[in-house]
Motif scaffolding. Structure first.
Motif, PDB file in Angstrom:
ATOM      1  N   LEU A 442     -30.523  -9.963 -10.037  1.00 56.54           N
ATOM      2  CA  LEU A 442     -29.808 -10.475  -8.854  1.00 56.54           C
ATOM      3  C   LEU A 442     -28.958 -11.681  -9.215  1.00 56.54           C
ATOM      4  N   ALA A 443     -29.525 -12.577 -10.020  1.00 57.42           N
ATOM      5  CA  ALA A 443     -28.743 -13.750 -10.434  1.00 57.42           C
ATOM      6  C   ALA A 443     -27.522 -13.329 -11.230  1.00 57.42           C
ATOM      7  N   ARG A 444     -27.692 -12.297 -12.029  1.00 52.53           N
ATOM      8  CA  ARG A 444     -26.578 -11.807 -12.844  1.00 52.53           C
ATOM      9  C   ARG A 444     -25.541 -11.062 -12.014  1.00 52.53           C
ATOM     10  N   SER A 445     -25.954 -10.563 -10.844  1.00 51.34           N
ATOM     11  CA  SER A 445     -25.048  -9.741 -10.034  1.00 51.34           C
ATOM     12  C   SER A 445     -24.073 -10.559  -9.204  1.00 51.34           C
ATOM     13  N   ASN A 446     -24.245 -11.899  -9.206  1.00 51.52           N
ATOM     14  CA  ASN A 446     -23.355 -12.769  -8.436  1.00 51.52           C
ATOM     15  C   ASN A 446     -23.377 -12.444  -6.940  1.00 51.52           C
ATOM     16  N   LYS A 454     -30.440 -18.926  -1.766  1.00 55.12           N
ATOM     17  CA  LYS A 454     -31.801 -18.640  -2.189  1.00 55.12           C
ATOM     18  C   LYS A 454     -32.115 -19.039  -3.624  1.00 55.12           C
ATOM     19  N   LEU A 455     -31.093 -19.319  -4.437  1.00 55.54           N
ATOM     20  CA  LEU A 455     -31.347 -19.569  -5.847  1.00 55.54           C
ATOM     21  C   LEU A 455     -32.272 -20.761  -6.087  1.00 55.54           C
ATOM     22  N   PRO A 456     -32.074 -21.896  -5.449  1.00 59.34           N
ATOM     23  CA  PRO A 456     -33.003 -23.018  -5.681  1.00 59.34           C
ATOM     24  C   PRO A 456     -34.449 -22.651  -5.367  1.00 59.34           C
ATOM     25  N   GLN A 457     -34.660 -21.897  -4.297  1.00 61.59           N
ATOM     26  CA  GLN A 457     -36.025 -21.494  -3.952  1.00 61.59           C
ATOM     27  C   GLN A 457     -36.585 -20.563  -5.023  1.00 61.59           C
ATOM     28  N   VAL A 458     -35.756 -19.649  -5.499  1.00 60.79           N
ATOM     29  CA  VAL A 458     -36.209 -18.715  -6.527  1.00 60.79           C
ATOM     30  C   VAL A 458     -36.568 -19.465  -7.805  1.00 60.79           C
TER      31      VAL A 458
END
Length: 1222
Positions: A442-446, A454-458
């Motif tokens: 998901l992070a790679r999919s932009n 959601k990235l900081p929580q992840v």
């Protein structure tokens, strides 16, 4: 079985009754259109995808026949008559008359017009059919009147044949025929629609491509009239789905589905009163539902991307219609759950995943949200299906299921991320690993939601797993970090996760060093290390925020030793930053102080600290060339952080060092040479800097690293040399003395590596600070020798008498010798005798004189003697001091010869005596003779054969044998020195006398060593052109001759070499040419193991030597032969006999004056233990002498025997006397 009274046509008609009635009902409700509603929709784009169907098509319920609308019987009859042709075409039947005449024209009462004329041409197959269809299309457009029923039927039949022909009809004809149907539908829509519906449902070999295209054109032209026929079209399309698997027809069918259902969706959402009865509307949804799952079942395996896209578009259109109704919407969700529910027994996971993928891809284009509870059920089912350890999925299955999950993320990103986060805290390892992998994807999919909200929580959730010890989880975390950094380096959390790469590398290093891992665990830890390096090495510096993220934080990981292996990727990153000119002057102190202190306890990264670390790695051969090169590249790219003066110099010198590592320079021999060049580079850098404070700070940093390094560390040796090099560049004497004394006190000289290290430190520092280093050594040596005066405390005395103190004294003695080698001529002449030699003797006198002390003394004497000799012949060494040193060395030789086991000390003493003998003034003759005798006894005679066997079996065998060979060569050089300084012939005679015992020894190794010494002695005599060897020619030949058949091949060859040297010396002394023959080939022939071959070659050699034998040395030769016969055994005795008989045969008549001593020597040989072997040669010698000197022999044998004569000699005498009496 069909009843006998029922015909096939009636069966067909019955089966189609529902379709006919439905068409009639549609016509009754809506009427026949009188004009074309020519509002055309957007043209169809060719579809581009494909997919498959779950259930078979079901026939329309019989209740559909009750759907006819109100109307008179007459009206219904008219409708029925107009539908009969379509009905026949639909069920595949035709009237008898039509069947009989096949394709002949049907007579009609219709008046002749353009349409009938063109139709007649088509039926007669006259002219260009495509042109005829085009003209027919134009005629139909121009004529607004309704055609007679017969004409329409004939026209439909003719067009249908071209439209559906399996082959033989061109695309132009099909297109023109399709256009005719479209324009015909303007006035006869129901008949045209019935014709097309019959073709859709027909089975057998027929083309449905242009049927579908015509349906599309009809909907584009007559959309309102098409709406009532939707349910029939859906049913017909279902049969197409079952017959087609891929290709153009699939894409056209998908386009038709999408086009018609888009129209239905518009019709249902237009807000107008729906004209469909409830039952018909339900029938449409039922047919649509069945078509949907038929498409999913039959077309989910499409391979071509165009087919896939077309199927997704069709499914999206169907879902868009079905999801408008709540009842059908719930049904769709239930079907999705049925596909993925874990309790469902799914035999083909891949097909299930493809079906779900098709639905999910279609849902992306539908404005209808999946209920959260349903979504969670679907997500959980797919997730656990994918990562269930009990199921063995293929790679294809895993890929399909993973794709399903990624599609769910696109549909409901927030819910999906929350679900994956929840899996991170689960104890289920497979689920945790899977969640990390999906989050990384998901992070790679932009994904916008993912990246922004959601990235900081992840990341925070992932950080809670950093302490997890499970290998799979640790590996998954690293892969997640890699995915995150490749897409989002600017995020505030990015450095925290990047720091974990280094922490994980450090953890794996610690576990591997601990050594308590199994083979598999060690392999797994190694794989994690490689992964850490790969992640850092593959970072894309061009990613937004990467430069700011990496610089200068990366420098913090250069110094700690646990991150040594990461220097390679760190170097690549820094080089990439340097190429982008992103190495700003931002200081490490500007970073978050909490971050720095938490990871490195507030360690300040000074230029000196960084340089020391990179120098240590560069100079460590254990690290490997790749790691060494990485450290050098870091130095080159970070030159501005060290000192502004080194930039240009490093830009030139570092590439040369890199070439050495890469093996591009042929003169680069080994790691020691590279270390020397690196230290030279360091010294040149210090000379360029010329900053005393900076250099002293560097020496302090090196000193700190040296003190904190473990003794077993491979880098400590280089640290000693580097610190010595830096101290050599320091100009402040007190600072240099302080550092030297510090490490002299800290060193544990009991460890050989530590002792060698302190010697390296002192010698490197002395290159530019000789007097300072020597003064410091004198101070420290005097401290170690305080115990001699007894005025110290008992504790201090115990310290000075400890093993460590004695080891330190040995190291200091060696250090003095090393200093002498590095001193200049002026420094050596000024300080050698008083300071260097004086300190060495003082330290030796205070030592326990064990093996280590003795070796240190001998080596130091060798070193300073070699250094003094290099000064030149003009310098003279103190004679009394030289005599004292000789006395010490001679005592060591005596000590080790008198019963002490094998030791390297005597061998080293010979090396020292070689160098000491070269110093002026020369030794006295007495000293030289004693020296030579002791050296030969220690080097040649010792060790014994039994001891040599033990040595060969020991672990130090190779080292000792190499040292022995070195000592033998040194003994040869010592003899050369003594011969140069002692011109008298008696000295050479003494040497021969010493070697004679060893040449006749029964120890094969002793004989070999004696031959090596003899060959060196004769080579020196030949070089110096001394005639001493000529005076001992006979005795040397007598000693060497039997050795040409020695058991050792090397000894045999050495014997021939010595004989060759003797012949050349004799030739020069006699000033004549000697015929030596091919001695080299004879020498090679002695390699043979055959005794016969050896004796033959020895005899040839005997003839060569005897041809050049000086007869005045005959007695010496015979005496030497006698000694061999008395001491030797086996083949050597036979060789001696052959040489003796060869000589007597050649010179028996010429040696009359030597016959008495020769006869005496022969008589004494009969008492030898080897007389049985020698008797044949003895008898032959007596016979030769009798033949040449008969009178003397008779006179001699006539005398009475003496009491010492042996029985063998008595028999020889009696035999000769009896023979003469005859």
């Amino acid at each position: 079985m069909l009843p006998e009274h029922m015909s096939a046509s009636s069966v067909c008609l019955g089966c189609a009754s529902s379709t006919v009635l439905a068409l009639l009902s549609a016509a009754a409700h809506h009427g026949f259109p009188s004009t074309a509603a020519r509002g055309r929709l957007s043209p169809l784009s060719p579809p581009t995808t494909c997919s498959p169907v779950l259930w078979g098509w079901k026939s329309v319920p019989s209740r559909a026949s009750r759907m006819l609308g109100p109307g008179s019987k007459q009206h219904q009859q008219q409708l029925l008559c107009s539908f009969l042709p379509g009905l026949f075409a639909c069920v595949g039947c035709m009237p008898r008359r039509t069947r009989r005449r096949e394709r002949s024209r049907v007579s009609s009462p219709v008046p002749t017009c353009a349409v009938t004329l063109l139709l007649q041409c088509l039926q007669d197959r006259e002219g260009d059919r495509a042109q005829a269809y085009c003209e027919l299309e134009s005629a139909l457009w121009e004529d607004d009147s309704r055609l007679p029923c017969g004409v329409v039927n004939r026209l439909l039949a003719e067009v249908s044949q071209d439209l559906t022909a399996a082959q033989g009809v061109t695309a132009d004809v099909r297109t023109a025929a399709s256009n005719v149907l479209v324009v015909l539908a303007r006035m006869h829509f129901t008949l045209v629609m019935a014709e097309l519906q019959s073709h859709l449902k027909a089975v057998g070999e027929m083309s449905k491509e242009f049927v579908l295209i015509t349906l599309s054109k009809l909907f584009s032209t007559y959309a309102p009239q098409c709406i009532p026929f939707v349910w029939l079209t859906l049913a017909g399309l279902r049969s197409v789905v079952g017959q087609v698997r891929s290709g153009r027809i699939l894409r056209i069918a998908c386009a038709v589905v999408k086009q018609w259902l888009d129209g239905v969706k518009v019709h249902l959402s237009s807000g107008k009163q729906c004209t469909w009865p409830a039952t018909k509307k339900e029938q449409i949804y039922e047919n649509l539902h069945e078509l949907l799952f038929s498409v999913v079942k039959n077309w989910q395996d499409c391979q071509e991307e165009e087919d896939k896209q077309a199927v997704v578009g069709a499914v999206s259109a169907m879902l868009a219609v079905l999801l408008q109704e709540e009842l059908h919407r719930e049904h769709i969700w239930e079907q999705l759950l049925w596909l993925v529910h874990p309790c469902q027994e799914v035999q083909d996971t891949c097909r299930m995943a493809k079906s779900l993928t098709l639905f999910l891809e279609a849902l992306e284009h539908v404005e209808s949200a999946i209920p959260k509870d349903k979504f969670l059920d679907i997500t959980s089912a797919v997730f656990y299906q994918l990562y269930d350890d009990t199921k063995q999925h293929s790679e294809t299955d895993c890929a399909e299921l993973t794709h399903c999950i990624m599609l769910q993320v696109q549909i409901c990103p927030e819910e999906m991320i929350l679900f994956l986060q929840s899996q991170l805290g689960d104890d289920w390892e497979a689920g945790c690993v899977a969640a990390l992998g999906l989050l990384g994807a998901l992070a790679r999919s932009n994904e916008p939601t993912m990246m922004t909200e959601k990235l900081p929580q992840v990341v925070e959730a992932v950080q809670h797993l950093y302490s997890d010890t499970r290998t799979r989880v640790r590996k998954a975390i690293l892969h997640f970090i890699n995915d995150l950094l490749s897409a989002n380096a600017w995020n505030c959390s990015a450095w925290d996760v990047m720091g974990h790469i280094f922490s994980e590398f450090s953890r794996t290093t610690g576990r591997r060093v601990a050594g308590d891992l199994s083979a598999q665990e060690a392999q797994e830890e190694g794989a994690l290390q490689e992964l850490c390096m790969d992640i850092l090495g593959s970072l894309d510096i061009s990613v937004r925020g990467m430069s700011k993220l990496l610089w200068p934080r990366l420098l913090l990981f250069v110094v700690p030793a646990q991150y040594t292996g990461m220097l390679i990727p760190v170097s690549r990153c820094v080089q990439a930053l340097a190429e982008r000119e992103d190495l700003t002057e931002r200081r490490i102190e500007d970073l978050d102080p909490h971050f720095v202190s938490s990871m490195f306890q507030g360690l300040l990264l000074t230029p000196q600290t960084l340089l020391v670390r990179l120098l240590v790695v560069s100079g460590s051969p254990v690290a490997g060339s790749e790691l060494q090169a990485a450290a050098l590249l870091l130095m080159q790219n970070l030159h501005s952080r060290f000192h502004r003066a080194v930039g240009a110099m490093w830009a030139t010198e570092i590439p040369l060092l890199l070439q050495c590592l890469e093996g591009k320079e042929e003169s680069f021999p080994d790691s020691a040479e590279f270390e020397r060049r690196l230290l030279k580079f360091l010294r040149a850098s210090l000379d360029t800097i010329e900053d005393e404070a900076w250099i002293e700070a560097l020496s302090c940093e090196l000193s700190r690293w040296l003190s904190s390094s473990a003794c077993s560390s491979g880098e400590k040796s280089f640290l000693y040399k580097a610190l010595g090099t830096v101290l050599g560049a320091c100009k402040r004497v007190l600072h240099v003395q302080q550092k030297l004394l510090q490490h002299l006190e800290e060193v544990n000289a009991e460890d050989p590596s530590e002792a060698q290290g302190i010697i390296s430190l002192l010698s490197h520092a002395a290159e530019s600070n000789f007097q300072t280093v020597l003064a410091t050594l004198t101070i420290f040596a005097s401290r170690l020798c305080k115990s001699r005066n007894g005025k110290i405390s008992r504790r201090k005395k115990m310290e000075l008498e400890s093993t460590r103190a004695h080891a330190t004294r040995s190291a200091l003695m060696l250090a003095h010798g090393s200093l002498a080698l590095r001193a200049s001529k002026e420094q050596l002449l000024a300080h050698l005798e008083g300071d260097i030699v004086g300190n060495i003797l003082m330290l030796y006198s205070c030592s326990c004189r064990d093996l280590q002390n003795n070796l240190a003394l001998v080596q130091s004497i060798t070193d300073f003697s070699s250094a003094f000799q290099a000064v030149g012949d003009s310098a003279c060494f103190n004679a009394s001091l030289k005599g004292k040193l000789l006395e010490i060395l001679m005592d060591l030789l005596k000590k080790y010869y008198l019963g002490i086991t094998v030791s390297p000390v005597p061998l080293k003493v010979v090396l020292a005596l070689e160098q000491l003998s070269k110093l002026k003034p020369s030794f006295e003759s007495k000293d030289m003779q004693e020296m030579l005798v002791l050296c030969c006894k220690n080097i040649v005679t010792h060790p014994s054969a039994e001891m040599m066997l033990k040595i060969k079996k020991s672990q130090q065998a190779a080292q000792y044998l190499q040292l022995q060979q070195t000592s033998l060569k040194a003994l040869g050089r010592l003899m050369a020195v003594l011969l140069k300084t002692e011109p008298t012939g008696s000295f050479f005679q003494n040497i021969v006398h010493v070697l004679q015992r060893s040449l006749t020894s029964d120890n094969v190794w002793e004989r070999k060593r004696a031959l090596q010494s003899c060959s060196q002695l004769l080579a020196v005599c030949e070089e110096l052109q001394r005639g001493d060897a000529c005076e001992h020619f006979g005795s040397l030949v007598g000693l060497l001759a039997p050795l040409t058949c020695d058991p050792m091949p090397a000894s045999r060859q050495l014997a021939v070499t010595c004989l060759g040297s003797l012949l050349r010396i004799q030739a020069k002394a006699a000033s004549r040419v000697i015929e030596m023959g091919d001695i080299r080939s004879l020498c090679e022939g002695l390699r043979a193991c055959s005794v016969v071959s050896q004796l033959q070659i020895s005899s040839k050699m005997a003839r060569i030597v005897c041809r050049n034998f000086p007869l005045e040395r005959t007695v010496d030769f015979m005496l030497a032969i006698k000694e061999t016969i008395q001491k030797a055994t086996g083949v050597r005795v036979r060789a001696a006999g052959k040489w003796m008989t060869t000589f007597l045969q050649m010179y028996g008549k010429d040696i009359c004056w030597n016959v008495p001593p020769i006869l005496y020597i022969l008589r004494s040989c009969t008492s030898s233990p080897q007389q049985s072997t020698f008797v044949p040669f003895l008898c032959q010698a007596v016979a030769i002498l009798t033949r040449c000197h008969k009178e003397f022999m008779i006179e001699n044998f006539s005398r009475l025997l003496g009491p010492t004569d042996s029985e063998t000699w008595r028999r020889i005498r009696e035999f000769c006397l009896q023979r003469w009496s005859r």
